[in-house]
Design an enzyme around this catalytic site. Structure first.
Site, mmCIF file in Angstrom:
data_model
loop_
_atom_site.group_PDB
_atom_site.id
_atom_site.type_symbol
_atom_site.label_atom_id
_atom_site.label_comp_id
_atom_site.label_asym_id
_atom_site.label_seq_id
_atom_site.Cartn_x
_atom_site.Cartn_y
_atom_site.Cartn_z
ATOM 1 N N SER A 24 0.831 -1.201 0.000
ATOM 2 C CA SER A 24 0.000 0.000 0.000
ATOM 3 C C SER A 24 0.867 1.254 0.000
ATOM 4 C CB SER A 24 -0.908 0.001 1.235
ATOM 5 O OG SER A 24 -1.646 1.207 1.299
ATOM 6 N N ASN A 55 -5.372 -0.574 7.982
ATOM 7 C CA ASN A 55 -4.151 0.074 8.455
ATOM 8 C C ASN A 55 -4.427 0.508 9.890
ATOM 9 O OD1 ASN A 55 -2.141 1.917 9.083
ATOM 10 N ND2 ASN A 55 -2.059 2.788 7.026
ATOM 11 N N CYS A 102 -2.915 4.034 13.503
ATOM 12 C CA CYS A 102 -3.471 5.300 13.968
ATOM 13 C C CYS A 102 -3.961 5.116 15.407
ATOM 14 C CB CYS A 102 -4.645 5.670 13.070
ATOM 15 S SG CYS A 102 -4.947 7.425 12.952
ATOM 16 N N THR A 133 6.467 0.167 7.771
ATOM 17 C CA THR A 133 7.778 0.804 7.932
ATOM 18 C C THR A 133 8.185 0.887 9.407
ATOM 19 O OG1 THR A 133 6.740 2.978 8.006
ATOM 20 C CG2 THR A 133 7.496 2.206 5.859
#
Lengths: 298, 291
Positions: free
Chosen positions: B20, B130, B133, B195
Site C-alpha cells: 500500500s 491500516n 493510527c 515501515t
C-alpha cells in the site's frame, strides 16, 4: 506540441495534457559522453527505445555501477531535467547537466562512455508555449541560474524550431559554479555573475527586472529554472509586474511518477501538488512561494 | 513458486502484489499511459490508505535517503472515502487485477462506516486495515495492542463477507501476538511489515522531516521482515502477505519459504516502476540465487 515530439519508440505517446509519455519501467541507456563544462559536467546517453522528450520534462537517473550495490548511498534514483535531446542512429541522445554535490551526483559524475545509465522517463509536464502564458507574448524570456539552465537549453531549441523568438538571461554564482554555455550557442544570451567574472556583476534577476521595465512586461512570457531563492525572486518580480511565468522546479523525490508522494509542493490556497506528475514546470499563479522545503538533501 | 495462488478465496495469477502506498496506478497512467494496464506487474492492487475525511498530508520535507533505505513521512494524503469512491475507484476498477482497498480510521465507528461503504462496491475484492493510527478513545495505537486489534476486528467482522486483511506494524515487541489477536477477532489474512519508525536529522541536528519523524523502508529492513514474517506464520494459520526490502526474486523466495502466501513489493517500485515484473521473472527462474 513540438513537431517530432510524438515520434519515438514503440511505446511513445502523448498524454491528455501534452506530456510525452514514458515507456513503462526503467531501462538501460549507454553513456556516450561525459565532459567537464566549467564547474559542471555534461553527460549524454543513447536511449535506444525512448521517445523525444519535451523541454521541461525530466528523467530519474542512476548509474548502473556504484548505485546502492555496496549497501551505501545513493539508493534512490535522482531527478534530472533533460538539457538536450536529438535523434540519431542510436535512438535519442539525451544530455544532462550535472553539478557534483552529493553521493548521487558523484556517482553520475564518474560515468564513462559505454557505462550503463538506468533511466525512467521522460516524466512530468514540460513548458507551455508563450501564447498559452500570454496571448500578447512577443516571444519568450528564459531565466536560468547555475545548472538550472539545463531545461531552458532544450526549451530554447524547441522554440527556435517553431520560429518563436527567445532571449536568455543566465546567472552564475562564480566561475566554479558555472558551465553549460555551449548549450546556448548561437543564442542571444545576457550573463550575470555574483563575482563579476562574466557579464553583469549581480543577480540574473537584475537583468530580468530591467527587461520587464516599461512596456517590456506587456509582451513577456517568462520561463525560469534555478535555485529556489532565484526562482522565488523571479516569481515575486513577475507577480509584481503582472507577468505570467513558468518555473521548472525540483524537490527530493523517490520515484518521479507519482507513487511516493514525497515531492509535495504547497499550492496557493492550501493543499499540495506532486511536483513529479503535476510539475515539474509550475505556473507561478499556482504557488505562494518557490521556496521548496527539503531541496538541500542531496 | 511464481504461479497462480489463492488469497482468501481470491484467485491471483501470481504471488507478487504491491505494498500500500508505493504504486499510484492512476498517477502511473498519467506518466506511462495504458502500458500500465497492458503490463500491470501486480496480481492484485492495494490502494493507498484512505481515511474518513480528505487529508492534505504532512508538510515537506517528506523524504530522506539512508544507506540501502529511505525514510518517508507522507501523512496519508487522500481524497477521503467519499472522494475515493467517486473519483478514484472507477479508475482503479480498470486495472486487470483484484482490488484491495486500504483503510484507516480513529474509532471503531469510523472504521465501520468506511468498511460498509467500501465493501458494498463490487469493484472491491478485499479490505486491508491500516491500524497505525491512535484510537481517539484510548489514545493507544490500535495496531500496537493485541486487545485493541482483537476488539476492532470483532466489531468489523460482521459487516462484510469480503476478506479483511490486517497490516501489522513492526514497531512492537511481538508482532505475532498482535497478529494472533487480530485473527481471533476475525481477520482473514495478515500483511507485514509496515515501515520502521525513524527520525532523520538535518546537518544542523534538527529533525529533517516536516512532521518530525517517519518510517524506514528498503533493503535495510529485509532481514527484519524475514524474522517477523516467520514469527507470525508460526502463530497463525491464515494467509500472510510478506513484505520488506524485496528487490530481487530471491528475496521474494525467502519470504515465501518463511511461510508467506504472497509477497508485496514496495520501495523497489520507486526505483523501477516495473521492479515487480522483474522480481516475478526471477522468482520463476531456477537460476535465481542469492548473490
Amino acid at each position: 506540441m513540438a513537431a517530432g515530439a510524438i515520434e519515438g519508440g514503440a511505446s511513445a505517446g502523448v498524454g491528455a495534457d501534452g506530456r510525452v509519455l514514458a515507456p513503462f519501467g526503467r531501462r538501460r541507456a549507454a553513456v556516450v559522453a561525459n565532459e567537464p563544462t566549467g564547474g559542471y559536467r555534461l553527460f549524454s546517453a543513447a536511449d535506444a527505445v525512448g521517445p523525444l522528450p519535451r523541454a521541461g520534462q525530466f528523467y530519474m537517473l542512476a548509474s548502473e555501477r556504484g548505485w546502492g550495490g555496496g549497501g551505501d548511498r545513493p539508493y534512490l534514483p535522482r531527478a534530472f531535467s533533460v538539457a538536450d535531446a536529438t535523434r540519431d542512429d542510436r535512438g535519442v541522445r539525451l544530455s544532462f547537466l550535472l553539478e557534483d554535490v552529493g553521493p548521487g551526483t558523484a556517482a553520475l559524475a564518474r560515468v564513462e562512455a559505454g557505462d550503463g545509465l538506468l533511466l525512467t522517463g521522460p516524466l512530468g509536464r514540460g513548458f507551455s508555449s508563450p501564447d498559452e502564458l500570454n496571448p500578447d507574448a512577443s516571444g519568450a524570456i528564459l531565466v536560468g541560474g547555475g545548472i538550472g539552465l539545463a531545461p531552458l537549453a532544450l526549451w530554447r531549441r524547441e522554440l527556435g524550431s517553431r520560429g518563436i523568438p527567445e532571449r536568455s538571461l543566465l546567472g552564475f554564482r562564480d566561475r566554479a559554479h558555472s558551465g553549460g554555455m555551449e548549450l546556448f550557442r548561437c543564442s542571444e544570451v545576457r550573463l550575470a555573475s555574483e563575482d563579476g567574472h562574466a557579464g553583469h556583476r549581480g543577480y540574473v534577476t537584475d537583468l530580468l527586472a530591467v527587461m520587464l521595465e516599461g512596456d517590456g512586461a506587456a509582451g513577456a512570457a517568462v520561463y525560469a529554472c534555478g535555485p529556489p531563492t532565484m526562482l522565488e525572486a523571479v516569481r515575486a518580480l513577475c507577480e509584481a509586474r503582472g507577468v505570467e511565468a513558468e518555473l521548472a522546479m525540483e524537490s527530493p523525490m523517490a520515484c518521479g511518477f507519482g507513487a511516493c508522494f514525497g515531492c509535495a509542493m504547497p499550492l496557493r490556497g492550501g493543499g499540495y501538488m506532486r511536483l513529479c506528475v503535476d510539475g515539474p514546470v509550475v505556473r507561478t499563479a499556482a504557488v505562494e512561494t518557490a521556496l521548496v522545503a527539503g531541496a538541500g538533501h542531496r | 513458486m511464481s504461479g497462480p495462488v489463492d488469497l482468501c478465496g481470491l484467485p491471483l495469477a501470481h504471488p507478487i502484489i504491491n505494498a500500500s502506498g508505493t504504486f499510484d496506478a492512476i498517477a502511473a497512467r498519467r506518466a506511462f499511459g495504458d502500458a500500465v494496464l497492458e503490463r500491470f506487474p501486480f496480481s492484485a492492487y492495494v490502494s493507498k490508505t484512505i481515511t474518513p475525511g480528505a487529508r492534505a498530508g504532512n508538510p515537506p520535507p517528506r523524504l530522506w535517503e539512508e544507506p540501502a533505505a529511505m525514510v518517508n513521512s507522507i501523512g496519508l494524503p487522500n481524497k477521503g472515502v467519499e472522494g475515493f469512491l467517486t473519483t478514484d475507484l472507477p479508475q482503479l476498477a480498470e486495472l486487470p487485477v483484484p482490488l484491495i482497498v486500504s483503510v484507516m480510521a480513529t474509532s471503531a465507528e469510523e472504521f465501520a462506516t468506511m468498511i460498509v461503504a467500501v465493501a458494498e462496491r463490487d469493484e472491491v475484492a478485499a479490505i486491508e486495515l491500516n491500524l497505525s493510527c491512535p484510537n481517539v478513545r484510548s489514545g493507544l495505537i490500535v495496531g500496537e495492542q493485541p486487545a485493541e486489534s482483537r476488539g476492532l476486528l470483532e466489531a468489523l467482522r460482521p459487516l462484510t463477507p469480503k476478506p479483511l486483511i490486517v497490516k501489522l506494524t513492526p514497531n512492537v515487541v511481538d508482532p505475532a501476538a498482535v497478529g494472533a489477536a487480530a485473527v481471533e477477532g476475525g481477520a482473514d489474512a495478515l500483511s507485514l511489515i509496515n515501515t520502521l519508525k525513524s527520525s532523520p536529522l538535518a546537518p544542523s541536528g534538527e529533525p529533517w522531516l516536516g512532521a518530525g519523524s517517519g518510517g524506514l523502508s528498503g533493503p535495510a529492513v529485509r532481514t527484519i521482515a524475514l524474522k517477523q514474517v516467520a514469527d507470525v506464520v508460526a502463530t497463525t494459520s491464515v494467509p500472510v502477505i510478506g513484505m520488506g526490502g524485496v528487490e530481487r526474486g530471491c528475496h521474494a523466495r525467502d519470504l515465501l519459504a518463511a511461510g508467506a502466501t504472497i509477497v508485496a513489493v514496495g520501495t523497489a517500485s520507486f526505483r523501477d516502476p516495473l521492479a515487480a515484473e522483474r522480481i516475478l521473472a526471477e522468482l520463476g527462474s531456477p537460476a535465481t540465487s542469492h548473490e
